[in-house]
Design an enzyme around this catalytic site. Structure first.
Site, PDB file in Angstrom:
ATOM      1  N   ASP A 185     -38.724  12.119 -10.189  1.00 35.52           N
ATOM      2  CA  ASP A 185     -40.250  12.379 -10.887  1.00 35.52           C
ATOM      3  C   ASP A 185     -39.663  13.013 -11.999  1.00 35.52           C
ATOM      4  O   ASP A 185     -38.864  14.122 -12.189  1.00 35.52           O
ATOM      5  CB  ASP A 185     -40.925  13.337  -9.985  1.00 35.52           C
ATOM      6  CG  ASP A 185     -42.277  13.762 -10.869  1.00 35.52           C
ATOM      7  OD1 ASP A 185     -42.882  12.876 -10.997  1.00 35.52           O
ATOM      8  OD2 ASP A 185     -42.351  14.815 -11.124  1.00 35.52           O
ATOM      9  N   GLU A 268     -40.524   6.179 -10.782  1.00 33.37           N
ATOM     10  CA  GLU A 268     -42.063   5.923 -11.084  1.00 33.37           C
ATOM     11  C   GLU A 268     -42.210   5.070 -12.347  1.00 33.37           C
ATOM     12  O   GLU A 268     -41.713   5.467 -13.487  1.00 33.37           O
ATOM     13  CB  GLU A 268     -42.894   7.116 -10.900  1.00 33.37           C
ATOM     14  CG  GLU A 268     -44.336   6.700 -11.177  1.00 33.37           C
ATOM     15  CD  GLU A 268     -45.244   7.936 -10.868  1.00 33.37           C
ATOM     16  OE1 GLU A 268     -46.475   8.114 -10.612  1.00 33.37           O
ATOM     17  OE2 GLU A 268     -44.681   9.171 -11.089  1.00 33.37           O
ATOM     18  N   ASP A 350     -43.617  19.082  -8.524  1.00 33.25           N
ATOM     19  CA  ASP A 350     -42.913  18.062  -8.865  1.00 33.25           C
ATOM     20  C   ASP A 350     -41.909  17.462  -8.009  1.00 33.25           C
ATOM     21  O   ASP A 350     -41.633  16.403  -7.387  1.00 33.25           O
ATOM     22  CB  ASP A 350     -41.881  18.191 -10.261  1.00 33.25           C
ATOM     23  CG  ASP A 350     -43.112  18.870 -11.338  1.00 33.25           C
ATOM     24  OD1 ASP A 350     -44.147  17.794 -11.641  1.00 33.25           O
ATOM     25  OD2 ASP A 350     -42.845  19.776 -11.833  1.00 33.25           O
TER      26      ASP A 350
END
Length: 382
Positions: A185, A268, A350
């Site tokens: 992330d 992502e 996170d």
């Protein structure tokens, strides 16, 4: 697979003049060919363009000086224009991935300059490289070439640094992975949160960025085409290079570590172009280099034989408990830690997102029966 190996070199005064003449000829040939393409109803073939802007142009008094440089970089410039038009049309038809590309534009004298030599116009000696009508240049061989290069591009950046960029064939590297998969992330204060609990902080660009801001304000107040403005422009280019080199060094080391140690890498799909429209965070986001990190991970995954995956940006990775799958809904950005009211576990925001990214990437999707938002979630005490 193909890769680029880049080396810096320091040309002599005579070579600087010869390279400046070469860059000017390459730029003029590109601009002349582009002007013909814009006026033509149908895009001309590369052979016809080369005949018009190189062979026939050398016979005129206006372009007689084109004969003073090697013809190979001039031909490659016309070929690059054809590739640029092909990429534009493929982008419009949906055959090319990524954002829509624009039409080719005219090249300027300021900024980055380049010229490409193919096999018939350069060769490598023991410690130097011969370039046609330029002579022998001595790059700093920081590492050896893995194979014989198919082409070399001479690059001069905006800060007047010179590089040789070789295109070579490399073989995939066989390295055993320590871990099966990892989810990453990306963030601002901490560049990367990983599903295994590790973090990676990005370099501090604030000192260089503040100096860059001051120089840009100074440049805006100076008279155009003045010597002092040119000095300031060169200083700005050097600051940009310092920031870029620092970021590139960090991203290369991090991406190599991630790809070497993990068999599957999951990221992502971030909408960076949309995120930079936020005026308060646009500069900080642009400094991070998220897109560059993704490209490096993807390229090195192919080199090391790893699996690289990108999950949908609409996956609710920060809205779901990574332990039980309970969905608590959207959270305010100031909420950095969450306690799940379903299982009672406490998560860093996170790190929890990184674990969910990893789960979605390897195929363990969220359980739809548990993704209910009929209960509130409490923020963990700091």
């Amino acid at each position: 697979m193909k890769a680029r190996y880049q080396y810096r070199f320091y040309p002599t005064d005579q070579q600087r003049q010869s390279l400046a003449q070469l860059f000017g000829c390459v730029r003029v040939v590109w601009n002349d060919a582009l002007a013909i393409c814009k006026q033509a109803e149908k895009l001309p073939k590369n052979g016809d363009l080369q005949k018009a802007v190189i062979t026939q142009a050398k016979k005129t008094d206006e372009r007689l000086w084109l004969a003073g440089v090697s013809v190979t970089p001039l031909q490659q410039s016309v070929a690059d224009l054809g590739i640029a038009y092909k990429n534009f049309f493929d982008s419009r038809k949906g055959k090319r991935k990524g954002s829509k590309m624009g039409l080719p534009r005219f090249k300027k004298k300021q900024g980055k300059q380049s010229a490409r030599f193919t096999l018939n116009s350069f060769y490598i000696k023991s410690e130097s490289v011969y370039l046609a009508k330029i002579g022998d240049v001595s790059p700093i061989w920081s590492r050896g070439l893995p194979s014989s290069p198919s082409s070399v591009t001479v690059v001069k950046d905006a800060a007047n640094r010179y590089f040789l960029s070789f295109v070579v064939e490399i073989e995939p590297v066989q390295v055993d992975a320590k871990n099966q998969s990892i989810g990453i992330d990306l963030g601002l204060k901490t560049f990367a949160f990983m599903s295994n609990g590790e973090t990676a902080k990005s370099p501090d660009y604030s000192r260089l960025d503040n100096r860059l801001r001051r120089k840009q304000k100074q440049l805006a107040r100076q008279v155009k085409d003045s010597k002092r403005r040119e000095v300031t422009r060169s200083q700005i280019a050097k600051l940009h290079n310092q920031i870029s080199d620092t970021r590139k060094d960090f991203l290369h080391k991090l991406s190599t570590k991630v790809v070497r140690e993990n068999q599957s890498i999951v990221l992502e799909d971030l909408n960076v172009s949309g995120m930079v429209k936020n005026r308060k965070l646009s500069r900080a986001i642009s400094l991070q280099g998220w897109r560059e990190f993704r490209q490096l991970c993807e390229a090195k995954s192919e080199k090391f034989g790893r699996k690289f995956m990108v999950i949908n940006r609409w996956e609710p990775t920060s809205q779901i408990c990574s332990d039980c799958g309970f969905k608590w809904g959207k959270l305010d950005l100031k909420v950095r830690a969450v306690t799940c009211v379903s299982c009672g576990s406490t998560h860093d925001r996170d790190e929890n997102a990184a674990k969910n990214i990893n789960k979605v990437g390897i195929g363990h999707g969220h359980d739809s029966k548990r993704t209910r938002i009929d209960r509130k979630t409490a923020s963990a005490a700091s």
